[in-house]
Design an enzyme around this catalytic site. Structure first.
Site, mmCIF file in Angstrom:
data_model
loop_
_atom_site.group_PDB
_atom_site.id
_atom_site.type_symbol
_atom_site.label_atom_id
_atom_site.label_comp_id
_atom_site.label_asym_id
_atom_site.label_seq_id
_atom_site.Cartn_x
_atom_site.Cartn_y
_atom_site.Cartn_z
ATOM 1 N N GLY A 172 0.850 -1.192 0.000
ATOM 2 C CA GLY A 172 0.000 0.000 0.000
ATOM 3 C C GLY A 172 0.878 1.232 0.000
ATOM 4 N N ILE A 174 2.665 2.659 2.486
ATOM 5 C CA ILE A 174 3.980 2.468 3.117
ATOM 6 C C ILE A 174 4.763 1.378 2.391
ATOM 7 C CG2 ILE A 174 5.180 1.863 5.263
ATOM 8 C CD1 ILE A 174 2.663 2.945 6.761
ATOM 9 N N ILE A 249 6.647 -4.761 10.647
ATOM 10 C CA ILE A 249 6.471 -3.358 11.054
ATOM 11 C C ILE A 249 4.994 -2.998 10.950
ATOM 12 C CG2 ILE A 249 7.033 -2.470 8.734
ATOM 13 C CD1 ILE A 249 8.681 -0.279 10.470
ATOM 14 N N ARG A 251 1.563 -4.913 12.427
ATOM 15 C CA ARG A 251 0.949 -5.080 13.745
ATOM 16 C C ARG A 251 1.345 -6.461 14.254
ATOM 17 N NH1 ARG A 251 0.390 -0.471 13.889
ATOM 18 N NH2 ARG A 251 -1.499 0.794 13.958
ATOM 19 N N GLU A 280 1.766 -5.520 23.274
ATOM 20 C CA GLU A 280 2.718 -4.438 23.564
ATOM 21 C C GLU A 280 2.377 -3.761 24.889
ATOM 22 O OE1 GLU A 280 2.728 -1.865 20.159
ATOM 23 O OE2 GLU A 280 3.272 -3.501 18.829
ATOM 24 N N HIS A 298 8.085 -0.380 18.776
ATOM 25 C CA HIS A 298 7.003 0.246 17.994
ATOM 26 C C HIS A 298 7.326 1.725 17.705
ATOM 27 C CE1 HIS A 298 2.434 0.084 16.974
ATOM 28 N NE2 HIS A 298 3.095 0.885 16.156
ATOM 29 N N VAL A 299 8.386 1.920 16.945
ATOM 30 C CA VAL A 299 8.852 3.284 16.656
ATOM 31 C C VAL A 299 8.806 3.607 15.159
ATOM 32 C CG1 VAL A 299 10.298 3.580 18.699
ATOM 33 C CG2 VAL A 299 11.249 2.410 16.687
HETATM 34 P P1 NDP Z 1 -2.585 1.018 3.032
HETATM 35 O O1 NDP Z 1 -4.049 0.862 3.238
HETATM 36 O O2 NDP Z 1 -2.092 2.065 2.092
HETATM 37 O O3 NDP Z 1 -1.952 -0.376 2.556
HETATM 38 C C1 NDP Z 1 -2.343 -1.597 3.072
HETATM 39 C C2 NDP Z 1 -1.990 -2.678 2.063
HETATM 40 O O4 NDP Z 1 -2.297 -3.946 2.642
HETATM 41 C C3 NDP Z 1 -2.774 -2.563 0.767
HETATM 42 O O5 NDP Z 1 -1.894 -2.730 -0.300
HETATM 43 C C4 NDP Z 1 -3.793 -3.687 0.827
HETATM 44 O O6 NDP Z 1 -4.033 -4.180 -0.486
HETATM 45 C C5 NDP Z 1 -3.065 -4.716 1.699
HETATM 46 N N1 NDP Z 1 -3.994 -5.538 2.473
HETATM 47 C C6 NDP Z 1 -5.012 -5.117 3.259
HETATM 48 N N2 NDP Z 1 -5.660 -6.165 3.784
HETATM 49 C C7 NDP Z 1 -5.050 -7.272 3.322
HETATM 50 C C8 NDP Z 1 -5.278 -8.665 3.501
HETATM 51 N N3 NDP Z 1 -6.285 -9.119 4.258
HETATM 52 N N4 NDP Z 1 -4.441 -9.526 2.879
HETATM 53 C C9 NDP Z 1 -3.439 -9.068 2.098
HETATM 54 N N5 NDP Z 1 -3.182 -7.768 1.887
HETATM 55 C C10 NDP Z 1 -3.977 -6.877 2.488
HETATM 56 O O7 NDP Z 1 -1.983 1.235 4.494
HETATM 57 P P2 NDP Z 1 -0.603 1.927 4.910
HETATM 58 O O8 NDP Z 1 0.469 1.469 3.997
HETATM 59 O O9 NDP Z 1 -0.824 3.374 5.107
HETATM 60 O O10 NDP Z 1 -0.404 1.287 6.381
HETATM 61 C C11 NDP Z 1 -0.372 -0.099 6.555
HETATM 62 C C12 NDP Z 1 -0.334 -0.476 8.031
HETATM 63 O O11 NDP Z 1 0.959 -0.236 8.563
HETATM 64 C C13 NDP Z 1 -1.241 0.332 8.967
HETATM 65 O O12 NDP Z 1 -2.580 -0.098 8.898
HETATM 66 C C14 NDP Z 1 -0.607 0.069 10.306
HETATM 67 O O13 NDP Z 1 -1.187 -1.066 10.929
HETATM 68 C C15 NDP Z 1 0.864 -0.223 9.980
HETATM 69 N N6 NDP Z 1 1.721 0.839 10.494
HETATM 70 C C16 NDP Z 1 2.678 0.560 11.442
HETATM 71 C C17 NDP Z 1 3.470 1.560 11.958
HETATM 72 C C18 NDP Z 1 4.510 1.298 12.994
HETATM 73 O O14 NDP Z 1 4.845 2.201 13.743
HETATM 74 N N7 NDP Z 1 5.072 0.106 13.081
HETATM 75 C C19 NDP Z 1 3.313 2.955 11.546
HETATM 76 C C20 NDP Z 1 2.312 3.124 10.502
HETATM 77 C C21 NDP Z 1 1.552 2.105 10.020
HETATM 78 P P3 NDP Z 1 -5.471 -4.864 -0.851
HETATM 79 O O15 NDP Z 1 -6.516 -3.926 -0.374
HETATM 80 O O16 NDP Z 1 -5.429 -5.041 -2.345
HETATM 81 O O17 NDP Z 1 -5.474 -6.160 -0.131
#
Ligand code: NDP
Length: 339
Positions: A172, A174, A249, A251, A280, A298-299
């Site tokens: 997605g 990130i 990175i 969840r 956590e 978790h940074v």
């Molecule tokens: P996006 O919504 O842009 O991207 C999520 C991606 O995951 C999409 O490409 C989606 O594609 C795919 N996806 C969603 N559900 C599924 C599934 N069931 N199976 C396979 N692929 C799936 O989100 P972001 O990139 O903005 O953020 C992603 C996550 O990163 C956040 O929700 C958060 O949990 C985590 N995060 C962690 C941080 C940290 O500090 N460690 C900081 C920020 C974010 P598709 O819909 O085609 O399946």
């Protein structure tokens, strides 16, 4: 319409401006960037749930008046019930698995998150973890401090990033920022989403298992929640194999943590770098003894400017909703409701 861009004195209304109505009551579930918190305090009456000696008593007292909840702590159905006038739940992060979205939608409450403003910071952290675990940077630091280099011991060779395929689970916002950083290192990139993307040149794999079979390093960056729970199970870890590396990175819930510990302990999986965990801030203590594991608290997005941008966006969402204007970044599930 509220202005976008960083919060500056220029974009914030003067605190001494006369108010037509009483400031709205807002519940803060977890502290966020102090400057954004200050901004919110100037505009609203803030009730801090975090650190309250008796959270239930606070909710009983202020819940009936609260119009907005903001922060990163859990917002459960019971909490939502305790706030009958709630209009918006603003997550200060992009993930919103800590919010009971179904309960919010049943009540017509808008949920917002902070997409986009943290992509670069999180992708930087992902690359830092990837480099740290593959080049054994943390183990090398321990090696030097322990005097082992001075004692003429040899530190083992590691793998060249350009020889490896990076499998991104969740390409997605990130995930794409991670892919773009991995390319200049010479890494091949493959990915799995539920649906293939038409706008990327990377190899698509229809399941997490197929992706694990095709890559050396599996990078998890899907959203958390029920749908992605244990997407990385023991079979996926076995497919990565003794030479494979897992970087999580996303969840903690995305990976079967018990299986991960077992596979790392018995060498079924080669190495891991983790920023997130199931419970956590509890980290399975078995991991502390493993040299091939890098642990972070978790940074992913934790830089000053990024956390500030995230908090500013969340405050903007709250103020927009309270002013009867469209919010800036509703979660996809309530895009209609947010108009
Ligand atoms: P996006 O919504 O842009 O991207 C999520 C991606 O995951 C999409 O490409 C989606 O594609 C795919 N996806 C969603 N559900 C599924 C599934 N069931 N199976 C396979 N692929 C799936 O989100 P972001 O990139 O903005 O953020 C992603 C996550 O990163 C956040 O929700 C958060 O949990 C985590 N995060 C962690 C941080 C940290 O500090 N460690 C900081 C920020 C974010 P598709 O819909 O085609 O399946």
């Amino acid at each position: 319409m509220l202005q976008s861009g960083p919060v500056t004195e220029r974009t914030q209304p003067a605190s001494s401006a006369p108010r037509a109505t009483a400031p709205a009551d807002v519940l803060v579930t977890r502290a966020f960037a102090p400057a954004a918190m200050e901004w919110l305090r100037r505009e609203c009456t803030v009730h801090a749930l975090y650190g309250a000696p008796d959270r239930e008593a606070l909710l009983r007292e202020v819940g009936p008046r609260v119009r907005a909840a903001i922060g990163f702590g859990a917002v459960t159905a019971a909490m939502i019930d305790a706030m009958p006038g709630l209009e918006i739940i603003a997550s200060t992060g992009v993930g919103y698995d800590h919010v009971d979205v179904d309960a919010a939608l049943r009540r017509g409450i808008v949920v917002t998150n902070t997409p986009g403003v943290l992509d670069d910071a999180v992708a930087d952290t992902a690359l830092a973890l990837l480099l740290a675990v593959e080049r054994r940077i943390v183990a090398a630091d321990r090696f030097v401090r322990a005097g082992r280099w001075a004692a003429h011991e040899a530190f083992p060779f590691t793998r060249h990033l350009g020889d490896l395929t990076l499998g991104i689970l969740g390409l997605g916002r990130i995930g794409l920022a991670v892919a773009r950083r991995a390319e200049p290192f010479g890494m091949r990139v493959a990915y799995h989403n539920r649906r293939p993307r038409a706008d990327v040149p990377y190899a698509y794999h229809a399941t997490p298992l197929a992706l694990a079979n095709a890559c050396d390093v599996l990078m998890c960056i899907v959203p958390g929640g029920a749908e992605t729970r244990h997407l990385v199970d023991e079979a996926v870890l076995r497919a990565l194999g003794p030479q494979g590396t897992l970087v999580n990175i996303a969840r903690g819930s995305v990976v079967d943590e018990s299986a991960l510990v077992r596979c790392l302990q018995d060498g079924t999986l080669g190495a891991a770098a983790l920023d997130v965990y199931d419970r956590e801030p509890h980290v399975p203590p078995e991991l502390f003894a493993l040299e091939q594991v890098v642990l972070a608290p978790h940074v992913g997005s934790a830089t000053h400017s990024t956390r500030r941008a995230m908090a500013d966006l969340a405050v903007r969402n709250v103020l927009a909703r309270l002013a009867g204007e469209p919010v800036l970044t509703p979660i996809p599930e309530c895009a209609e409701l947010a108009r």
